[in-house]
Design an enzyme around this catalytic site. Sequence first.
Site, PDB file in Angstrom:
ATOM      1  N   HIS A 120       4.365   3.771   4.437  1.00 51.16           N
ATOM      2  CA  HIS A 120       4.902   3.221   5.686  1.00 51.16           C
ATOM      3  C   HIS A 120       5.907   2.103   5.444  1.00 51.16           C
ATOM      4  O   HIS A 120       6.742   1.822   6.298  1.00 51.16           O
ATOM      5  CB  HIS A 120       3.782   2.805   6.643  1.00 51.16           C
ATOM      6  N   ASP A 168      -1.271   6.502   1.397  1.00 51.43           N
ATOM      7  CA  ASP A 168      -0.155   5.691   1.909  1.00 51.43           C
ATOM      8  C   ASP A 168       0.601   5.028   0.756  1.00 51.43           C
ATOM      9  O   ASP A 168       0.454   3.831   0.497  1.00 51.43           O
ATOM     10  CB  ASP A 168      -0.712   4.640   2.877  1.00 51.43           C
ATOM     11  N   SER A 188       0.878  -5.121   3.225  1.00 48.87           N
ATOM     12  CA  SER A 188       1.086  -3.688   3.036  1.00 48.87           C
ATOM     13  C   SER A 188       1.822  -3.465   1.721  1.00 48.87           C
ATOM     14  O   SER A 188       2.884  -4.032   1.491  1.00 48.87           O
ATOM     15  CB  SER A 188       1.909  -3.116   4.191  1.00 48.87           C
TER      16      SER A 188
END
Length: 713
Positions: free
Chosen positions: A83, A219, A644
Amino acid sequence: MKFLRLFLLMFVIQMSAQQGGMWIPSLLEGMNEKEMKSLGMKMSAKDIYDVNKSSLKDAVPQFNGGCTSEVISPKGLILTNHHCGFDAIQNHSTVEHDYLQNGFWAYKMEDELSNPDMVVTFIVRIEDVTAKVLDGTQSLASEAEKQKKIQENISSLSTSLPKETWQENKIRTFYEGNQYMLFVTETFKDIRLVGAPPSSIGKFGSDTDNWVWPRHTGDFSLFRIYADKDNKPAAYSKDNVPYKPKHFLPISLDGIKEDDFTLVFGYPGRTTEYLPAVAVAQIVNELNPAKIEVREAALKVEDGFMRKDQATKIQYASKYASIANYWKKWIGETQGLKKSDAVNLKKKDEAEFAKRVEKAGKQSEYGKILPEFETNYKEIAPYALARDYFQEIALRNTELTSVAFRLYQLEQAYISKGEQAFNARKQNMMDGLVDFYKDFNKTVDEKVFEQLIGIYSKKYPAQFLPASLKNVNAATLSAEVYRDSKLTSLEGVKSLLNGDAKTVLANLNNDKAFKITKEMADSYFNSVAPKYDEINLKISALQRAYVKGQLELFKDKRLFPDANSTLRVTYGKVKGYEPKDATIYTPVTYLDGVMEKYIPGDYEFDVPQKLIDLYNKKDYGQYAEKGKMPVCFIGTNHTTGGNSGSPAIDAKGNLIGLNFDRVWEGTMSDIHYDPSICRNVMVDARYVLFIIDKFANAQNIMSELKLVHPKKK
């Protein structure tokens, strides 16, 4: 008896070490290092951060300003979240070459894809510059004067403090302005896409599973840093070469088990752990519900169109994910704050603060803080609500009004600075609008506008609402705006911007979309922003004093600075949790769970045929654990947005996972960390390797990596 005291001491240290915290890596020696070692860490603080020799910090750059990444090879290969690389993957995608759907793998370096404007930033060193930043502020009476002087000092120091010519000095505030730290950085500007799994792996579960455990998302994506021949930062050039890092992370093949030590290193974006109870109550009861309603309405419209058309799905994939991310986060945050009774816990903390203030005889310094919080938060409430509605509706979630607002700013540049500033800004704007309109869909945005302008007209505080938007028919207004406005196309905007400043402004002020946005903006900047800023300045001064008081009066309490997008360390353990009665979550998920969720052809839960084949054959290579393929795991590390892509590191400094999320029940950790339910979610490094090796057959990538067995030594 001696053994009992030692046992109790170790118990207290281990429990407190899991209570959260985002720590400055240059200040780990002492209590933090002892806590980490009590949890099982085998490294020293200097292994994590060292100025004089390579350390973990040299392998953990910030990725493109908003995420984290880690260097995993001697050739500048970096790993981050899917992402985090999503925009780049989308920008390289077309209907014919859909890398979002099919994935992308560069099987040789010549095939790696460049990404204009993408950057990766390393920390060279960190220094405390508090005294220098606060110099000359002690005698200033007003908060505005103090802040002005601080900014002047920061500006001067950023230029004058020593650094190399290719480096940058950045000064950031900690503990609400009670401490200032200098970060000397190096920013690399030639970053190329190396690999990304299809979204059916990298975004598996998509928005349904976002912020939710159990999670089964791979991810991750891979990029490479390029440098000039001297290994220094340089703009993109075919002559650039792969960056040679000071340190890169070996990857553990031994995996994890419950209670293993975990260290997460990265750039957490923003937390507000020391807000007073009245502020938390305002977030829970007023601000979050308003923002949730706006984004929910926008998402419902976009999702309907994306499910019907592949081209629209590609256009809106990144935008939708961005909107959905914090929409769902705010829902979980609100529920978590209520479940953990955060407001009442804050009130108890405040009662203890008041007691210690009185005992220390500090009433003149700290005694008025809590009552003044109550007064100021009550006064700011309608302005804060109006601010959130304006930002969510006019600036963020309706694309037509976001473009119109840029043009409004162009008009303001002319009014305040004249035609030269106007022309310079106009050219910059035109350069950026080409990319904007590539992914603009008039039909979709009209329906989003219809929903959101309806909310604005009904929910925006009535005393600030423009007269033209009172009792408006949202459907009729939307049809008129999107039929008549020239802002719905790039060609239309170009026609409006053709001519000198007076001609352009005359044209703009006859455009329906511009006029509505201007009314919204004028109302906000004239009636809301000045008062909000005035009250918020008072609140900021109170918050700084409140944190200063806690640092002074709670010597027995571990107080970490709020996140501010600077490099931090958070440590804990692999750990399951119990979110509610009769529900127990174990800390690891497996590929079996992917197949249990699999829905053929589904937008969120489809699975690539090759992954199904590998699963059916149990062809997991060396990455399996007792015949099963691990996918994700959770831990007690205190993370937030910006983490992240952060590496999850084992006790000896090896990569064991990749941070990408938090559990829904614990998203309130930005405001209140509860160790019983706050968990961060990580992709298991073995799943990343499995996808690269067995799924993508990218042996060129595998050959760069250093794979280790730290538990077998």
